[in-house]
Design an enzyme around this catalytic site. Sequence first.
Site, PDB file in Angstrom:
ATOM      1  N   ASP A 137      -6.101  -2.444   6.550  1.00  0.00           N
ATOM      2  CA  ASP A 137      -5.446  -3.359   7.474  1.00  0.00           C
ATOM      3  C   ASP A 137      -3.991  -2.994   7.738  1.00  0.00           C
ATOM      4  O   ASP A 137      -3.372  -3.548   8.633  1.00  0.00           O
ATOM      5  CB  ASP A 137      -5.518  -4.798   6.943  1.00  0.00           C
ATOM      6  CG  ASP A 137      -4.829  -4.968   5.592  1.00  0.00           C
ATOM      7  OD1 ASP A 137      -4.408  -3.948   5.014  1.00  0.00           O
ATOM      8  OD2 ASP A 137      -4.721  -6.114   5.127  1.00  0.00           O
ATOM      9  N   ASP A 163      -9.225  -0.068   1.327  1.00  0.00           N
ATOM     10  CA  ASP A 163      -7.938  -0.587   0.875  1.00  0.00           C
ATOM     11  C   ASP A 163      -8.199  -1.843   0.045  1.00  0.00           C
ATOM     12  O   ASP A 163      -9.238  -2.494   0.206  1.00  0.00           O
ATOM     13  CB  ASP A 163      -7.077  -0.909   2.103  1.00  0.00           C
ATOM     14  CG  ASP A 163      -5.714  -1.450   1.726  1.00  0.00           C
ATOM     15  OD1 ASP A 163      -5.137  -0.936   0.762  1.00  0.00           O
ATOM     16  OD2 ASP A 163      -5.249  -2.383   2.390  1.00  0.00           O
TER      17      ASP A 163
END
Length: 916
Positions: A642, A339
């Site tokens: 996350d 990410d």
Amino acid sequence: MTTAAPDHSRADVLPAPWSLPAEEVLAAVAGSPDGLTGRDAEERVARDGRNELPEPPQESVWRRLLSQYADILIYILIGAAVLKALTQDWVDFAVIVVVIVATGLIGFIQEGRAASALAGLRRMQSLDAQVRRDGDWGVVDAASLVVGDVVRVRGGDRVPADVRLLTSAQLQVDESALTGESVAANKSSEANEADAGIGDRTSMLFSGTIVTAGNGEGVVVATGSGTEIGRISALVTEQDAIDTPLARQLAHLGTQLSVLIGVLAVVMLLVGRFVHGLGVDELISAAIGFAVAAVPEGLPALVTITLALGVQQMARHRAITRRMEAVETLGSTTTICSDKTGTLTQNEMTARTVVTAAGTYDVEGTGYDPVGRVATAEGTTATLDAHPDLAALVLAVTLCNDARVEQTEDGWRVVGQPTEGALDVLAAKAGVDTAGTARVGAVPFDSAHKFAATLDDVRARRVVHAVGAPDRLLDRSGTELAPDGGVRPLDRAAWDERIDALSALGLRVLAATVRPADGVHEIALDDLDDGLTFLGVVGIVDPPRPEATAAIAEAHAAGIRVKMITGDHRGTATAIARELGIAPEHGKVRALTGADLQAMDDEELREVVRDVDVFARTSPEHKLRIVRALQFHGEVVAMTGDGVNDAPSITRADVGVAMGIKGTEATKEAADIVLADDNFATIERAVEEGRRIYDNIRKAVVFLLPTNGAQSLVILVAVLAGLALPLSPVQILWINLATAITLSLTLAGEPAEPGIMARPPRSPGEQVLSSRAIAVVLIASVVLGAATLVVYLLERARTGDYAEAQTSAVMMLALGQLAFLLNCRLLSTSAFTTRVLTGNPSLWVSAGALLGLQLVFTYAPFMNAWFGSTPIGLHSWLLTAGIAVLVFLVIEAAKAVLRATRPGPGRSSAPSGGAG
């Protein structure tokens, strides 16, 4: 015939509510602007269920414990124990059972409780909600919300369900946990396109996201499992556990060993029965002895302990391992899918560039820490006194700003909007002085006009400042601030070119304007249609982590591809990917968006997935499809993230890695490894640790198997030759476990080989034992077996004592393994060097522990009773020690011959000591 009532908690009951006018949505869910009645709400809760995610299925303790024994080698030991029970040999039966139970318990204790991503997802749901029922507003338990309820939210609230907005005022929502986009999303009640991605559905609020500014009212269109979080929850539960490469390789090795054991056992039984006429009891004892000798029962414990030591080592490097096998799997990773927001970047908006008509200024420093300076293009510090253009712009973004940064125990944080926080940090770095200024009035930011304005008193002058979207403020400007501090006509074309250049770099661009307002006492939006003076623009970015660039370069050097998968826009993602080194600095970057992925079927995605390194505007399903497509090609995939949107793909990946500081609970509980420092560079260190652990497991397997091979050969030769068994089954178990828990642990602590991160990842299909490693195992088995048999025969002939001959044979195996340990430490180079005795302090500890255990085995009366051992004299000690030295020399000679031959093919050719 009755039909089941539809589940109105599901979003698909009302397809694409974001694309419909608010009035149609209200009608479709049988709601009204005044809300539901209390009775309607109760009926819908009874019909559709509560606004909660389902409880995760919990695996029983017994099932988790029994799963530790799902190994073919353990099955062979269980069979041996059953045979011992049938023959009522209870001492041997007890020893074998203890070994079986201990092997399973080690894995059970280390594995701990199973991870549950759903628990973290449930904690994201709101605890209460403001809802309108019977025409009145009130606060209710969020779990009691139903489709059709009218709710309202304001700054600081957590959205309680999926909501279609009816009205809004300056509403902004932090959706980074769901979309991965670092900037708060502006919301309004205007309908969107039906095919809009999650990040572009501005008329929707999603359960679990946080309102950062403004307020709004909306109608609930999905609850519980029908929400976006509920859909992600379902994706998490649908993912099957992926066997690690090591688990597959060890299972393959176990199957090969079991087949070999079975074939040799049958041959041995046939020869014993028809050639030597042995009785049934003798044959059963010999078969059990052979099976116990051949089964490396210490191997599961050895692998577990090696992984456990690696877990501790990784924890010291700020990587917390929730599943032990992930340590080794990370070492075999071929692709890291990461990410962007909060993982590769800091998730702290930073002003990087200021552009005025006079020139461009660089802003040093990153994040919310106000350390750094504003520099000119020549690299000198840009003081506000010497640069009136910069002073005017910085003052404007300072006064037209409601955010501030503050220092906490955990570092600097922003109070307010992240982009406004970046402007506050810019003001601090530039050294702006706000003494003698005061705000008189304001026009708040709204997504409709995309700028905010303030009426300010500035040192006896009254002016209007406006900050926001460049295109909206350029439309309202007729002049610009000239380099000399005067005013000149606006050069719109030049500003459009400058803004496009900044946007191409992945920067979010904000503009600042000013207008005299002497005699004005209040302002409204209609007062700002024209007459503004354009001051310049500020380029803002969520900056890459400084250490991430170096870590990505090291990953590339190690043959590992890094792919960015983000919910952010294509331009931003591409620019950050260039800066990080994921994409080439020059030339065209191939980047796919969620819309591109939506248009592809799985086969089309598989064709391109390995050639694309940037994926933008992706949803949780898109990330999941990317991981699966890579795994289709045999890639070992590590997925980092996350946000909640990362949880399904993290669960599916071979190794899931979550950020420990900024990661959501759902992501951390879905992950195998949690980074305590949110540092991408920690992943690179963890990969190195994983490679070291795998090398050491290979060394340990090469070291351990010859013990079993030697014992099997001793039993096999004895039966074929019609001799009494030189080793009993319990003595075999003793020496296997004694060497496994002492000498083998030495290899578990071996340091990393030089250049371990310069070699490419090993092939997922590569076996634990290479051809040269198998050759070493076979040679060592024959040498150790011959040495043991020679000692047994010599001592039996010298003493005539069967127990003393067996005890000497066990001692020979112990000292022979100690000698072979030195061979294994430098397996692919010569061990005739002092380095073989240094670099690993546990060598001497384990050697001492083995000798201590052997002394107990030989001289303790209770051990003599349990294992059939007996004290031996000095002659036996000298004989076994001398032959152990000979074992070391013979195996070193064999290694020299193997080194002279061409090494076998493979992606990871033999590392020093790697048994390759």
